[in-house]
Design a protein around this motif. Sequence first.
Motif, PDB file in Angstrom:
ATOM      1  N   GLY A 267       0.810  -1.212   0.000  1.00 42.41           N
ATOM      2  CA  GLY A 267       0.000   0.000   0.000  1.00 42.41           C
ATOM      3  C   GLY A 267       0.840   1.257   0.000  1.00 42.41           C
ATOM      4  N   THR A 268       0.327   2.286  -0.646  1.00 42.29           N
ATOM      5  CA  THR A 268       1.072   3.537  -0.772  1.00 42.29           C
ATOM      6  C   THR A 268       1.207   4.282   0.557  1.00 42.29           C
ATOM      7  OG1 THR A 268      -0.927   4.734  -1.413  1.00 42.29           O
ATOM      8  CG2 THR A 268       0.419   3.826  -3.193  1.00 42.29           C
ATOM      9  N   ASP A 269       0.367   3.981   1.540  1.00 43.37           N
ATOM     10  CA  ASP A 269       0.470   4.645   2.843  1.00 43.37           C
ATOM     11  C   ASP A 269       1.804   4.360   3.523  1.00 43.37           C
ATOM     12  OD1 ASP A 269      -2.043   5.731   2.543  1.00 43.37           O
ATOM     13  OD2 ASP A 269      -3.035   4.213   3.769  1.00 43.37           O
ATOM     14  N   ASP A 270       2.457   3.279   3.149  1.00 44.84           N
ATOM     15  CA  ASP A 270       3.735   2.922   3.751  1.00 44.84           C
ATOM     16  C   ASP A 270       4.916   3.660   3.116  1.00 44.84           C
ATOM     17  OD1 ASP A 270       2.569   1.121   5.519  1.00 44.84           O
ATOM     18  OD2 ASP A 270       2.602  -0.481   4.028  1.00 44.84           O
ATOM     19  N   CYS A 271       4.672   4.401   2.060  1.00 47.76           N
ATOM     20  CA  CYS A 271       5.739   5.127   1.379  1.00 47.76           C
ATOM     21  C   CYS A 271       5.993   6.456   2.103  1.00 47.76           C
ATOM     22  CB  CYS A 271       5.350   5.380  -0.082  1.00 47.76           C
ATOM     23  SG  CYS A 271       6.655   6.182  -1.043  1.00 47.76           S
ATOM     24  N   PRO A 272       7.156   6.621   2.707  1.00 42.55           N
ATOM     25  CA  PRO A 272       7.416   7.842   3.464  1.00 42.55           C
ATOM     26  C   PRO A 272       7.597   9.062   2.556  1.00 42.55           C
ATOM     27  CG  PRO A 272       9.292   6.341   3.609  1.00 42.55           C
ATOM     28  CD  PRO A 272       8.250   5.673   2.772  1.00 42.55           C
ATOM     29  N   LEU A 273       7.344  10.211   3.121  1.00 43.38           N
ATOM     30  CA  LEU A 273       7.503  11.472   2.405  1.00 43.38           C
ATOM     31  C   LEU A 273       8.962  11.628   1.962  1.00 43.38           C
ATOM     32  CD1 LEU A 273       6.011  14.059   1.571  1.00 43.38           C
ATOM     33  CD2 LEU A 273       6.726  15.047   3.752  1.00 43.38           C
ATOM     34  N   GLY A 274       9.125  12.041   0.725  1.00 47.19           N
ATOM     35  CA  GLY A 274      10.464  12.267   0.195  1.00 47.19           C
ATOM     36  C   GLY A 274      11.019  11.116  -0.623  1.00 47.19           C
ATOM     37  N   TYR A 275      10.233  10.079  -0.838  1.00 49.30           N
ATOM     38  CA  TYR A 275      10.731   8.881  -1.527  1.00 49.30           C
ATOM     39  C   TYR A 275       9.907   8.534  -2.761  1.00 49.30           C
ATOM     40  CZ  TYR A 275      13.672   7.712   2.473  1.00 49.30           C
ATOM     41  OH  TYR A 275      14.618   7.724   3.455  1.00 49.30           O
ATOM     42  N   LEU A 276      10.563   7.866  -3.690  1.00 47.69           N
ATOM     43  CA  LEU A 276       9.909   7.122  -4.755  1.00 47.69           C
ATOM     44  C   LEU A 276       9.838   5.694  -4.239  1.00 47.69           C
ATOM     45  CD1 LEU A 276       8.940   6.346  -7.631  1.00 47.69           C
ATOM     46  CD2 LEU A 276      11.372   6.098  -8.217  1.00 47.69           C
TER      47      LEU A 276
END
Length: 139
Positions: free
Chosen positions: A45-54
Amino acid sequence: MADILALAVEKKMLRRILACLATFAFMSFLFPAVPSQAETNTRSGTDDCPLGYLCVWEHPNYQGRMYRFAGANASWAAWDINNKDSSWYNNGTEGMLACVWSGTNYQGSVKVIQHQTSSPSDSTHGDRGSSNSWAHFWC
Protein backbone atom coordinates in the motif's frame (compact mmCIF):
# COMPACT_ATOMS: atom_id res chain seq x y z
CA MET A 1 49.10 40.14 28.55
CA ALA A 2 49.34 38.54 25.11
CA ASP A 3 49.31 35.10 26.73
CA ILE A 4 46.06 35.94 28.55
CA LEU A 5 44.43 37.12 25.28
CA ALA A 6 45.61 33.99 23.46
CA LEU A 7 44.19 31.80 26.25
CA ALA A 8 40.85 33.66 26.10
CA VAL A 9 40.68 33.19 22.32
CA GLU A 10 41.50 29.48 22.69
CA LYS A 11 38.73 29.04 25.28
CA LYS A 12 36.26 30.85 23.02
CA MET A 13 37.19 28.61 20.08
CA LEU A 14 36.91 25.51 22.28
CA ARG A 15 33.41 26.58 23.37
CA ARG A 16 32.40 27.05 19.71
CA ILE A 17 33.74 23.66 18.76
CA LEU A 18 31.93 21.99 21.67
CA ALA A 19 28.70 23.81 20.74
CA CYS A 20 29.02 22.59 17.15
CA LEU A 21 29.63 19.02 18.30
CA ALA A 22 26.64 19.15 20.63
CA THR A 23 24.45 20.49 17.82
CA PHE A 24 25.68 17.76 15.48
CA ALA A 25 24.97 15.07 18.08
CA PHE A 26 21.48 16.43 18.68
CA MET A 27 20.71 16.66 14.94
CA SER A 28 22.02 13.11 14.41
CA PHE A 29 19.55 11.94 17.03
CA LEU A 30 16.65 13.78 15.35
CA PHE A 31 17.57 12.81 11.79
CA PRO A 32 19.39 9.46 11.71
CA ALA A 33 21.33 8.58 8.60
CA VAL A 34 19.58 6.51 5.94
CA PRO A 35 21.43 3.17 5.73
CA SER A 36 21.30 3.05 1.92
CA GLN A 37 19.69 4.73 -1.06
CA ALA A 38 17.17 1.93 -1.41
CA GLU A 39 15.45 0.40 1.57
CA THR A 40 13.08 -2.54 1.48
CA ASN A 41 9.79 -3.12 3.22
CA THR A 42 7.36 -6.02 2.86
CA ARG A 43 4.16 -4.13 3.71
CA SER A 44 1.77 -3.21 0.92
CA GLY A 45 0.00 0.00 0.00
CA THR A 46 1.07 3.54 -0.77
CA ASP A 47 0.47 4.65 2.84
CA ASP A 48 3.74 2.92 3.75
CA CYS A 49 5.74 5.13 1.38
CA PRO A 50 7.42 7.84 3.46
CA LEU A 51 7.50 11.47 2.40
CA GLY A 52 10.46 12.27 0.20
CA TYR A 53 10.73 8.88 -1.53
CA LEU A 54 9.91 7.12 -4.76
CA CYS A 55 8.49 3.76 -3.67
CA VAL A 56 8.57 0.79 -6.01
CA TRP A 57 6.97 -2.63 -5.45
CA GLU A 58 7.91 -5.94 -7.00
CA HIS A 59 4.28 -6.91 -7.72
CA PRO A 60 1.26 -5.04 -9.13
CA ASN A 61 -1.13 -3.25 -6.77
CA TYR A 62 1.64 -2.38 -4.28
CA GLN A 63 2.21 -5.97 -3.21
CA GLY A 64 5.44 -7.72 -2.26
CA ARG A 65 8.65 -6.03 -1.27
CA MET A 66 8.71 -2.25 -1.41
CA TYR A 67 11.90 -0.37 -2.27
CA ARG A 68 12.30 3.28 -1.26
CA PHE A 69 14.55 5.52 -3.34
CA ALA A 70 15.70 8.95 -2.21
CA GLY A 71 17.68 10.96 -4.71
CA ALA A 72 18.82 9.85 -8.14
CA ASN A 73 20.24 6.35 -8.64
CA ALA A 74 22.12 5.67 -11.87
CA SER A 75 21.78 1.91 -11.43
CA TRP A 76 19.47 -0.40 -9.51
CA ALA A 77 21.76 -3.38 -10.16
CA ALA A 78 22.63 -3.63 -6.45
CA TRP A 79 18.97 -4.17 -5.49
CA ASP A 80 16.62 -7.05 -6.23
CA ILE A 81 14.06 -4.65 -7.73
CA ASN A 82 16.23 -4.14 -10.83
CA ASN A 83 14.00 -5.03 -13.80
CA LYS A 84 11.35 -6.37 -11.39
CA ASP A 85 9.35 -3.20 -10.64
CA SER A 86 5.61 -3.56 -11.05
CA SER A 87 3.95 -0.66 -9.16
CA TRP A 88 5.13 2.82 -8.21
CA TYR A 89 4.30 5.79 -5.99
CA ASN A 90 5.93 9.23 -6.08
CA ASN A 91 5.88 10.64 -2.55
CA GLY A 92 8.90 12.81 -3.23
CA THR A 93 9.32 16.56 -3.03
CA GLU A 94 6.28 18.56 -4.09
CA GLY A 95 6.43 19.53 -7.75
CA MET A 96 9.05 16.92 -8.65
CA LEU A 97 8.48 14.20 -11.21
CA ALA A 98 9.84 10.73 -10.48
CA CYS A 99 11.51 9.24 -13.56
CA VAL A 100 12.04 5.47 -13.75
CA TRP A 101 14.35 4.52 -16.62
CA SER A 102 14.56 1.18 -18.40
CA GLY A 103 18.35 1.45 -18.65
CA THR A 104 21.14 2.37 -16.31
CA ASN A 105 22.49 5.92 -16.25
CA TYR A 106 19.02 7.32 -17.01
CA GLN A 107 18.86 5.84 -20.52
CA GLY A 108 16.12 4.07 -22.48
CA SER A 109 12.37 4.47 -22.10
CA VAL A 110 11.10 6.36 -19.09
CA LYS A 111 8.07 6.02 -16.84
CA VAL A 112 7.09 9.43 -15.47
CA ILE A 113 5.19 9.59 -12.18
CA GLN A 114 3.69 12.90 -11.04
CA HIS A 115 4.09 13.99 -7.42
CA GLN A 116 1.81 12.03 -5.07
CA THR A 117 0.58 9.91 -7.94
CA SER A 118 0.59 6.14 -7.94
CA SER A 119 0.61 3.56 -10.67
CA PRO A 120 -0.61 0.10 -9.56
CA SER A 121 0.61 -1.59 -12.76
CA ASP A 122 1.88 -0.77 -16.24
CA SER A 123 2.27 -3.36 -19.00
CA THR A 124 4.57 -1.03 -20.97
CA HIS A 125 7.02 -0.18 -18.19
CA GLY A 126 6.57 -3.04 -15.71
CA ASP A 127 9.62 -5.15 -14.85
CA ARG A 128 11.92 -2.79 -16.75
CA GLY A 129 13.19 -0.23 -14.19
CA SER A 130 16.97 0.05 -13.91
CA SER A 131 17.55 3.61 -12.65
CA ASN A 132 15.65 6.61 -11.33
CA SER A 133 15.97 10.37 -11.34
CA TRP A 134 13.90 13.42 -10.41
CA ALA A 135 12.90 16.39 -12.57
CA HIS A 136 10.87 19.59 -12.36
CA PHE A 137 9.35 19.68 -15.86
CA TRP A 138 10.32 16.63 -17.92
CA CYS A 139 12.50 13.55 -17.57
